[in-house]
Each structure stands twice: as C-alpha cells, then as structure tokens.
Design an enzyme around this catalytic site. Structure first.
Site, PDB file in Angstrom:
ATOM      1  CD  GLN A 131     -18.938   2.788  10.366  1.00 59.82           C
ATOM      2  OE1 GLN A 131     -19.195   3.980  10.510  1.00 59.82           O
ATOM      3  NE2 GLN A 131     -17.948   2.194  10.999  1.00 59.82           N
ATOM      4  CB  CYS A 183     -22.647   4.848  15.447  1.00 62.71           C
ATOM      5  SG  CYS A 183     -24.226   5.615  15.096  1.00 62.71           S
ATOM      6  CG  ASP A 224      -4.296   8.016  20.038  1.00 66.36           C
ATOM      7  OD1 ASP A 224      -5.242   8.604  19.488  1.00 66.36           O
ATOM      8  OD2 ASP A 224      -4.166   7.945  21.277  1.00 66.36           O
ATOM      9  NE  ARG A 279      -8.226  11.154  16.076  1.00 68.06           N
ATOM     10  CZ  ARG A 279      -7.918  11.073  17.351  1.00 68.06           C
ATOM     11  NH1 ARG A 279      -8.087  12.123  18.121  1.00 68.06           N
ATOM     12  NH2 ARG A 279      -7.453   9.945  17.861  1.00 68.06           N
TER      13      ARG A 279
HETATM   14  C1  LIG Z   1     -14.322  13.440  12.322  1.00 72.09           C
HETATM   15  C2  LIG Z   1     -14.449  12.000  12.697  1.00 72.09           C
HETATM   16  C3  LIG Z   1     -15.508  11.249  12.232  1.00 72.09           C
HETATM   17  C4  LIG Z   1     -15.629   9.890  12.562  1.00 72.09           C
HETATM   18  N1  LIG Z   1     -16.659   9.162  12.036  1.00 72.09           N
HETATM   19  C5  LIG Z   1     -16.734   7.833  12.277  1.00 72.09           C
HETATM   20  C6  LIG Z   1     -17.739   7.036  11.636  1.00 72.09           C
HETATM   21  O1  LIG Z   1     -18.559   7.498  10.840  1.00 72.09           O
HETATM   22  N2  LIG Z   1     -17.736   5.706  11.938  1.00 72.09           N
HETATM   23  C7  LIG Z   1     -16.827   5.131  12.795  1.00 72.09           C
HETATM   24  O2  LIG Z   1     -16.878   3.922  13.025  1.00 72.09           O
HETATM   25  N3  LIG Z   1     -15.877   5.879  13.400  1.00 72.09           N
HETATM   26  C8  LIG Z   1     -15.804   7.189  13.133  1.00 72.09           C
HETATM   27  N4  LIG Z   1     -14.784   7.930  13.691  1.00 72.09           N
HETATM   28  C9  LIG Z   1     -13.750   7.241  14.502  1.00 72.09           C
HETATM   29  C10 LIG Z   1     -12.543   6.822  13.634  1.00 72.09           C
HETATM   30  O3  LIG Z   1     -12.906   5.847  12.672  1.00 72.09           O
HETATM   31  C11 LIG Z   1     -11.397   6.252  14.495  1.00 72.09           C
HETATM   32  O4  LIG Z   1     -11.877   5.120  15.169  1.00 72.09           O
HETATM   33  C12 LIG Z   1     -10.876   7.254  15.516  1.00 72.09           C
HETATM   34  O5  LIG Z   1     -10.693   8.536  14.932  1.00 72.09           O
HETATM   35  C13 LIG Z   1      -9.545   6.786  16.118  1.00 72.09           C
HETATM   36  O6  LIG Z   1      -8.555   6.643  15.128  1.00 72.09           O
HETATM   37  P1  LIG Z   1      -7.414   7.770  14.895  1.00 72.09           P
HETATM   38  O7  LIG Z   1      -6.762   8.018  16.209  1.00 72.09           O
HETATM   39  O8  LIG Z   1      -6.494   7.176  13.874  1.00 72.09           O
HETATM   40  O9  LIG Z   1      -8.114   8.996  14.395  1.00 72.09           O
HETATM   41  C14 LIG Z   1     -14.664   9.277  13.388  1.00 72.09           C
HETATM   42  C15 LIG Z   1     -13.592  10.049  13.875  1.00 72.09           C
HETATM   43  C16 LIG Z   1     -13.476  11.382  13.530  1.00 72.09           C
HETATM   44  C17 LIG Z   1     -12.293  12.173  14.041  1.00 72.09           C
END
Ligand SMILES: Cc1cc2nc3c(=O)[nH]c(=O)nc-3n(C[C@H](O)[C@H](O)[C@H](O)COP(=O)(O)O)c2cc1C
Length: 384
Positions: free
Chosen positions: A103, A133, A238, A261
């Site tokens: 990415q 971002c 989520d 997460r």
């Molecule tokens: C600690 C952390 C770091 C993240 N870093 C990025 C990243 O570098 N690039 C990105 O597109 N999304 C990033 N995200 C967002 C996740 O890719 C994802 O879209 C978001 O956590 C929702 O998905 P989930 O509910 O399954 O966690 C990050 C999320 C977390 C919690």
C-alpha cells in the site's frame, strides 16, 4: 455443505445494515475464489493493512492461518523517507508468499506514481492506494486525510499510479472509506471513476473519515459500491466473527471481506471464517499448545525482521502482539503488565513459553472467552 441450522438473529450490534439483513434459513454462503487483475487468490478473506501491525511476519502468519491475501502497511510516497529503517523494513518482502501487495500513501500524483514503481522494483506484485490516509507525519501536507474530499486530485493520483503500473502488468487497487463525512458519502462516485481509470479492485471501510472508528460500520454504502462496479469489491469494518463475515458477504454481495483489528492476537480468525463459510460449522478453538507455537513462530520471525538486540526495536514492537494474544485469556492482563517490563527477546520468549505451558495445564483449548472484547483504535486519528 450443510450442517447446523443458522440462527436468524444477527450476531452483531444493531445498526441500519443489520435491520435490513434478510433472515438466514438457507444453506451457508460460500465465499468465492477471486482475482485481482490477472492474479488469482486462494480465497476472499483478506487481512486489512494496519500500520505498525501488518508487517511481513504478521502477514505471513495470517496467510498461513487462512487469509487469502494480505496488504502491507502503508509506505510513504516521500522519497526522502525511503532509505529510513522504518520504510525499508516495510519494503522488505524476503520469503513473502505471493501475491505481494504494497500500500502506498501520499498526496502528489507524480510522487505516487514513482512510489508505485519503486515498490514494484522491490517485489510488489499489486499496488494499493490508501485513499484517505495521510497521517500528517507521512505526507507533511494535510492534517489528516482528505483525498476523498478532493475528487480531481484523487483521480489524478489513481491515473498516475495506474500509468506507472500498467506497463509492468501490476494491478492497482484502492482502499477507501464511505466518504469524507456523513453529508458527503462519495464512495460510489470515486469508485466508479477509479474503475474507469483502470483500478482492479476497491476495498471499502464502512465508515466516513470523520467517524474515525466511532459508531458501527455500515454496509449499505459498500453494497452500493458493489452494485455500481464490475471489478471486485471488498467489504471492511467491524467483521469479527464467522457469522458476521457471512452476513456482511450476504448483505453487500461483496467479492471478499477484509479483517483488521479482529485478527490482532487472533490470526486464526481467517481459518475459522473459512471453515464456517464452507461448512456452516464452527471450528473448535485452537489448542493452547497450538496457539503457543503460532505465537512463538511469529515472535521469531518478528525478531528476525526488527532485531534481537536487548531493549531494541524487536523486543519493544513484539509487546503489542503478545499483549493482543493474551488479553482475553484468564490472567492475560496481569501477564501483559509483567511482560511489558522484559527487555530482551530471550526473556520474552521464555515468559511466553512458560505462561502458555501453565495455561495448557488447565485448558486443552483456548478458553471460549478468548475473544478480544475491545478493538484497538489507538491510531484512529491517523488512518483511513
Ligand atoms: C492500528 C491500525 C492501523 C491502520 N493502518 C492502516 C493503513 O496503514 N492503511 C489503511 O488503509 N488502513 C489502515 N487501518 C484501517 C484498517 O485497514 C481497517 O480499514 C479498519 O481497521 C477497519 O477494519 P476492522 O474493523 O476490521 O479493523 C489501520 C487500522 C488500525 C486499527
């Protein structure tokens, strides 16, 4: 296929999407194998990119435990940072299982094109654009995101990256939110333009940028994006249980789901979901000795990338992974506090081994409560 009857109640927090969900009385949904451009994937279960988390060792582990695809942490488009230790670690793909997906993040179209080429030269087979971002420290420009707010710039970036990747036969994907804010959910418009510009797949996190990680993800916008495009669409946000994976796939019609997460400290969630989608049955929880060996394997790989030095990057950055692995287990919080004081990798390995051995004396399998209660949102201000 077949197996137990699937409950009609929905397993996740009530929201608009949940209310609209159809009852599930039919056979379990199957997830389909899919492709990104010309690149086939073993399944549609993706590990979400997470800065500071989804480094090569973690991605490898997720893939070994059932993920069909894992995207790197974001790599900045700023050339002056490419030689930094942090960025060169992120661009290290030694031994990584294909396809290698990187990415990139930035706000300047030409720099983003150059960043794509740079990462392809270092092994990237798929380039993903982080649309939303920019953490201030990465892009040095806008405080917090905004590409979705500036559609012409977003499109210029997409075109520049596609132009850099197409001659190398590298597909480009896009990761975005539903929009900038509640009043401006422009995901469908951006996704359509992106498809027209040659993007091969779009992943949508069901929240606006303004929401951060608050509230619950909605999937109506993901469904709308899916309905508007012919390229694969990935639902994100989520998803933390096999039931929820099934329901989000059914609701959105998405080609794949992306999990962030919920995989922290629990990378076997991918195989749990895969098994459930294929059979309608739950896999038993992993055996404690199995979970121990996965964690130790992860730690060795982690120290291999970050170093084995006392009080160095390896021992420090491993703490969060160990903490996530034990947080919902009996006595896990107390262990985490003790473990955080250890200053060498050897001490960490010994402590983890002893702790899991003690747990294994009492439990053959991870206790059912071993589901993280709280999802980590510590970087919520920084990321899309
Ligand atoms: C600690 C952390 C770091 C993240 N870093 C990025 C990243 O570098 N690039 C990105 O597109 N999304 C990033 N995200 C967002 C996740 O890719 C994802 O879209 C978001 O956590 C929702 O998905 P989930 O509910 O399954 O966690 C990050 C999320 C977390 C919690």
């Amino acid at each position: 296929m077949g197996g137990e009857t699937i409950p009609k109640t929905q397993a996740f927090a009530p929201n608009r999407a949940a209310i609209l969900l159809p009852p599930f009385s039919a056979a379990p949904a199957r997830h389909h194998a899919m492709q990104i451009g010309h690149i086939p994937l073993p399944n549609g279960l993706f590990a979400a990119p997470m800065a500071g988390v989804t480094d090569r060792p973690f991605r490898q582990l997720c893939k070994r435990l059932g993920a069909g695809y894992a995207v790197s942490e974001m790599v900045t488009s700023r050339k002056d940072l490419w030689k930094s230790l942090k960025t060169s670690r992120r661009a290290n793909h030694d031994g990584e299982v294909a396809p290698i997906a990187v990415q990139i993040a930035g706000t300047d179209a030409q720099m983003m094109g150059e960043a794509a080429a740079y990462n392809i030269d270092r092994g990237a087979q798929i380039i993903d654009i982080n649309m939303g971002c920019p953490a201030k420290k990465v892009c040095n420009k806008w405080a917090g995101s905004a590409l979705m707010q500036d559609e012409p710039l977003a499109l210029a970036i997409i075109e520049a990256v596609v132009a850099a990747c197409a001659p190398r036969r590298v597909p480009v994907t896009l990761k975005m939110r539903t929009g900038w804010c509640e009043a401006e959910r422009n995901a469908v418009r951006i996704a359509r333009a992106a498809e027209g510009a040659g993007i091969a797949m779009v992943a949508v996190h069901g929240r606006t940028r303004e929401q951060g990680y608050k509230g619950v993800a909605e999937y109506d916008t993901v469904s709308a994006v899916k309905a508007a495009l012919s390229i694969p669409v990935v639902a994100n946000g989520d998803i933390d249980t096999p039931e929820k994976a099934r329901d989000v796939l059914a609701l959105t019609g998405a080609d794949a789901i992306m999990i962030g997460r919920a995989a922290q400290g629990r990378p076997w969630i991918f195989r749990e979901i895969r098994h459930f989608l294929e059979t309608g049955q739950h896999l038993p929880a992993p055996e404690v000795v199995q979970a121990k060996s996965w964690l130790l394997e992860h730690l060795h790989d982690h120290y291999g990338l970050y170093g084995w030095d006392d009080d160095g990057a390896g021992v420090r950055s491993a703490r969060k992974h160990i903490g996530w692995a034990v947080r919902a287990l009996p006595g896990g919080e107390a262990f985490r506090a003790r473990m955080n004081l250890l200053e060498s990798c050897e001490m960490q390995v010994r402590a983890v081994t002893d702790w899991f051995d003690e747990l294994a004396d009492k439990h053959r399998r991870l206790p059912r409560s071993a589901v993280p209660e709280a999802q980590d949102t510590e970087q919520e201000e920084a990321f899309a």
